[in-house]
Write an enzyme that holds these catalytic residues in place. Structure first.
Site, PDB file in Angstrom:
ATOM      1  CG  HIS A  65      -0.269   0.212   2.524  1.00  0.00           C
ATOM      2  ND1 HIS A  65       0.490  -0.694   3.065  1.00  0.00           N
ATOM      3  CD2 HIS A  65      -0.336   1.355   3.312  1.00  0.00           C
ATOM      4  CE1 HIS A  65       0.729  -0.164   4.279  1.00  0.00           C
ATOM      5  NE2 HIS A  65       0.597   1.285   4.387  1.00  0.00           N
ATOM      6  CE  LYS A  70      14.263  -0.074   4.798  1.00  0.00           C
ATOM      7  NZ  LYS A  70      15.167  -1.220   5.082  1.00  0.00           N
ATOM      8  CE  LYS A  94       8.380  -3.442  13.906  1.00  0.00           C
ATOM      9  NZ  LYS A  94       9.337  -4.345  14.002  1.00  0.00           N
ATOM     10  CE  LYS A 106      12.371  -9.301   9.885  1.00  0.00           C
ATOM     11  NZ  LYS A 106      12.272  -7.879  10.773  1.00  0.00           N
ATOM     12  CB  SER A 362      15.884   1.842   7.538  1.00  0.00           C
ATOM     13  OG  SER A 362      16.672   0.681   8.200  1.00  0.00           O
TER      14      SER A 362
HETATM   15  P1  NAD Z   1      21.421  -9.864  17.158  1.00  0.00           P
HETATM   16  O1  NAD Z   1      21.716 -10.879  16.564  1.00  0.00           O
HETATM   17  O2  NAD Z   1      22.149  -8.736  17.244  1.00  0.00           O
HETATM   18  O3  NAD Z   1      21.015  -9.954  18.808  1.00  0.00           O
HETATM   19  C1  NAD Z   1      20.344 -11.051  19.323  1.00  0.00           C
HETATM   20  C2  NAD Z   1      21.085 -11.669  20.628  1.00  0.00           C
HETATM   21  O4  NAD Z   1      19.941 -12.442  21.525  1.00  0.00           O
HETATM   22  C3  NAD Z   1      22.258 -12.446  20.389  1.00  0.00           C
HETATM   23  O5  NAD Z   1      23.463 -11.815  21.055  1.00  0.00           O
HETATM   24  C4  NAD Z   1      21.847 -13.578  20.765  1.00  0.00           C
HETATM   25  O6  NAD Z   1      22.937 -14.459  21.369  1.00  0.00           O
HETATM   26  C5  NAD Z   1      20.764 -13.434  22.111  1.00  0.00           C
HETATM   27  N1  NAD Z   1      19.872 -14.665  22.237  1.00  0.00           N
HETATM   28  C6  NAD Z   1      19.547 -15.753  21.249  1.00  0.00           C
HETATM   29  N2  NAD Z   1      18.725 -16.374  21.854  1.00  0.00           N
HETATM   30  C7  NAD Z   1      18.611 -16.145  23.092  1.00  0.00           C
HETATM   31  C8  NAD Z   1      17.956 -16.540  24.580  1.00  0.00           C
HETATM   32  N3  NAD Z   1      17.342 -17.467  24.531  1.00  0.00           N
HETATM   33  N4  NAD Z   1      18.319 -16.046  25.513  1.00  0.00           N
HETATM   34  C9  NAD Z   1      19.079 -14.728  25.613  1.00  0.00           C
HETATM   35  N5  NAD Z   1      19.676 -14.285  24.602  1.00  0.00           N
HETATM   36  C10 NAD Z   1      19.556 -14.896  23.529  1.00  0.00           C
HETATM   37  O7  NAD Z   1      19.800  -9.430  16.766  1.00  0.00           O
HETATM   38  P2  NAD Z   1      19.156  -8.043  16.827  1.00  0.00           P
HETATM   39  O8  NAD Z   1      19.356  -7.499  15.842  1.00  0.00           O
HETATM   40  O9  NAD Z   1      19.476  -7.542  18.053  1.00  0.00           O
HETATM   41  O10 NAD Z   1      17.705  -8.407  16.935  1.00  0.00           O
HETATM   42  C11 NAD Z   1      16.948  -8.824  18.319  1.00  0.00           C
HETATM   43  C12 NAD Z   1      15.250  -8.721  17.986  1.00  0.00           C
HETATM   44  O11 NAD Z   1      15.047  -7.576  17.650  1.00  0.00           O
HETATM   45  C13 NAD Z   1      14.766  -9.418  16.820  1.00  0.00           C
HETATM   46  O12 NAD Z   1      13.704 -10.036  17.480  1.00  0.00           O
HETATM   47  C14 NAD Z   1      14.642  -8.597  15.646  1.00  0.00           C
HETATM   48  O13 NAD Z   1      13.614  -9.080  14.908  1.00  0.00           O
HETATM   49  C15 NAD Z   1      14.446  -7.357  16.606  1.00  0.00           C
HETATM   50  N6  NAD Z   1      14.672  -6.124  15.875  1.00  0.00           N
HETATM   51  C16 NAD Z   1      15.718  -5.937  15.524  1.00  0.00           C
HETATM   52  C17 NAD Z   1      15.850  -4.662  14.649  1.00  0.00           C
HETATM   53  C18 NAD Z   1      17.551  -4.277  14.294  1.00  0.00           C
HETATM   54  O14 NAD Z   1      17.541  -3.028  13.684  1.00  0.00           O
HETATM   55  N7  NAD Z   1      18.379  -4.767  14.258  1.00  0.00           N
HETATM   56  C19 NAD Z   1      14.823  -3.764  14.529  1.00  0.00           C
HETATM   57  C20 NAD Z   1      13.715  -4.065  15.158  1.00  0.00           C
HETATM   58  C21 NAD Z   1      13.600  -5.306  15.519  1.00  0.00           C
END
Ligand code: NAD
Length: 471
Positions: A65, A70, A94, A106, A362
């Site tokens: 839409h 993204k 979002k 995604k 972004s």
């Molecule tokens: P990342 O890979 O940088 O970090 C995730 C961390 O969580 C890692 O250090 C991992 O070891 C840890 N982890 C995994 N399983 C775990 C558990 N059971 N208990 C504790 N720690 C655990 O990923 P990220 O980019 O920080 O993303 C994390 C979440 O945030 C995801 O759900 C992602 O979709 C969401 N998110 C990320 C962004 C972004 O800009 N990176 C934006 C919006 C949402």
């Protein structure tokens, strides 16, 4: 996790719960909910030992839409179609809440990146990008990926390079992906954007006197006890901004274990300790938890799950003692957990806008790429000269000298990072109030997540209603 668990099903459940509070017809609601395009691909890569492995990967475009679509690209062993669809849908909602003019998308590759060498990861990322190009699932005007769980700036640079190589002369090629290194067209502030956005959103909630009174908490962030799960990009930066604002990080959980300290953990020191020893456990001055999930059940003011989805569900929700849960990860709570928290009087600040800082910045990066100029480049010096002139006039007229520190603050023209932080702060504050007002103005809405969905549905539905249906 049970075999028939569906993350997309959870998103649909939350959507349906909220749709009841809107005036849109069943047809429009059905169109908003549906994932418009799902691309499932299999491709081979040659591993370092010469063997061939077939990859399973996805890209989903939930809604067009607004264009482009993204959404991040995830590298994780758990990636599956249902998960990518759910995350794409969350991106649509979002973006709508934070007024970022994109549709939701995604991507994901089903690999544990720890099991692959950097060269193998580069080959996987480049081949995935080539597959996206083949089906027109990537491009500055069609679909723009970003980092997510398991990916970062390095992978985004590989995506850009592959895209550019296959689109020679495309002047806007840098806008095909965001979250790039600054030296490759990235924007300053993108790395910490999601965590900073989580902080801005929760700080705004903590500054609402009526809400803090309702949940029996003092106003403000300072002194609040915070627990963070996941010390990756989002968790680390969320924790850091809370610590900088005077909150106490009383526990941290990673996949190898969890630690706690009533006196507060220094996030930077824990991070360094993990880098050195390979684990957050046995951090000097802290106590190890028996299981990493114990941290989620600890007494605290704010719990920030920042790892993966479905970590708080009907099984452990009854044991959670936090007063506020800020969803930094996507989908860390199931709808069943939501119901437990409404009954227990725990405030859930939902992922749908709380972790929108990444996509917001972004968007700023994409705009920078399309305009081909760094934020602040044109006006920084002009503003500095103008401000210096105003200050000197004020000093001359008043006959008094301004304090040097104050003067520096007032005169300083904005750098790129200042403008990005400012744009992000404005976006998060506005979105938090918009969602909170929707909730306050409709007492039948049970929780903040439902209010966020109502806000999102109204915006996306308005687009569909105004655009009409093709043909
Ligand atoms: P990342 O890979 O940088 O970090 C995730 C961390 O969580 C890692 O250090 C991992 O070891 C840890 N982890 C995994 N399983 C775990 C558990 N059971 N208990 C504790 N720690 C655990 O990923 P990220 O980019 O920080 O993303 C994390 C979440 O945030 C995801 O759900 C992602 O979709 C969401 N998110 C990320 C962004 C972004 O800009 N990176 C934006 C919006 C949402």
């Amino acid at each position: 996790m049970s075999d028939n668990y569906s993350f997309f099903g959870d998103v649909e459940k939350s959507f349906d719960k909220a749709a009841k509070f809107t005036k849109w017809t069943a047809g429009i609601l059905e169109q908003i909910k549906a994932c418009n395009a799902v691309y499932r691909m299999r491709f081979p890569i040659k591993r370092d030992d010469g063997s061939i492995e077939v990859m399973e990967a996805y890209r989903v475009q939930h809604s067009q839409h607004k264009m482009p679509c993204k959404g991040g690209i995830r590298f994780a062993a758990e990636v599956n179609q249902d998960e990518v669809m759910a995350l794409a849908a969350l991106m649509t909602y979002k973006c709508a809440i934070v007024n970022v003019p994109f549709g939701g998308g995604k991507g994901g590759i089903k690999i544990n990146p720890r099991n692959y060498s950097p060269y193998e990861l580069e080959k996987i990322t480049r081949r995935y990008t080539a597959e996206l190009i083949r089906k027109n699932f990537i491009g500055p005007g069609t679909d723009v990926p970003a980092p997510d769980y398991g990916t970062g700036e390095r992978e985004m640079a590989w995506i850009l390079d592959t895209y550019s190589a296959m689109h020679p002369g495309e002047i806007d090629a840098a806008g095909c992906v965001t979250g790039k290194p600054v030296s490759q067209g990235g924007v300053r502030g993108r790395r910490e954007a999601t965590g900073l956005g989580v902080f801005f959103g929760l700080r705004e909630v903590c500054n609402m006197t009526d809400i803090m009174n309702k949940y029996g908490l003092p106003v403000g962030v300072e002194g609040k006890k915070v627990v963070v799960q996941g010390l990756g990009n989002v968790g680390y930066h969320s924790a850091k901004f809370f610590q900088d604002a005077g909150a106490l990080i009383v526990a941290l959980s990673e996949y190898e274990g969890a630690i706690h300290s009533d006196k507060g953990l220094d996030i930077e020191a824990v991070f360094e300790h993990r880098k050195k020893t390979g684990s957050i456990l046995n951090f000097p001055g802290a106590t190890n938890f028996e299981k990493n999930t114990d941290a989620l059940e600890m007494e605290c003011d704010i719990l920030i799950p920042a790892a993966l989805e479905n970590v708080i569900n009907e099984e452990n929700a009854p044991r959670v003692k936090a007063k506020i849960i800020g969803e930094a990860a996507n989908g860390p709570l199931t709808p069943e957990a939501d119901e437990v928290f409404v009954k227990k009087g725990i405030l859930v600040v939902p992922d749908m806008f709380l972790n929108a800082g990444g996509v917001t910045v972004s968007y700023f990066e994409w705009l920078k790429n399309l305009s081909h100029v760094r934020y602040g480049r044109m006006e920084k010096r002009f503003n500095e000269n103008m401000n210096a002139h105003i200050v000197s006039q004020m000093e001359a007229l008043s006959g008094k000298k301004m304090n040097e520190k104050e003067k520096e603050y007032i005169v300083h023209g904005a750098d790129e990072v200042d403008l990005v932080y400012s744009g992000l702060e404005e976006t998060m504050i506005t979105a938090t109030h918009e969602v909170m007002n929707e909730w306050k103005n409709n007492p039948e809405i049970p929780d903040m997540r439902t209010a966020a969905y109502v806000v999102a549905i109204n915006k996306v539905a308005t687009s569909y209603a105004e655009l009409g249906i093709f043909p």
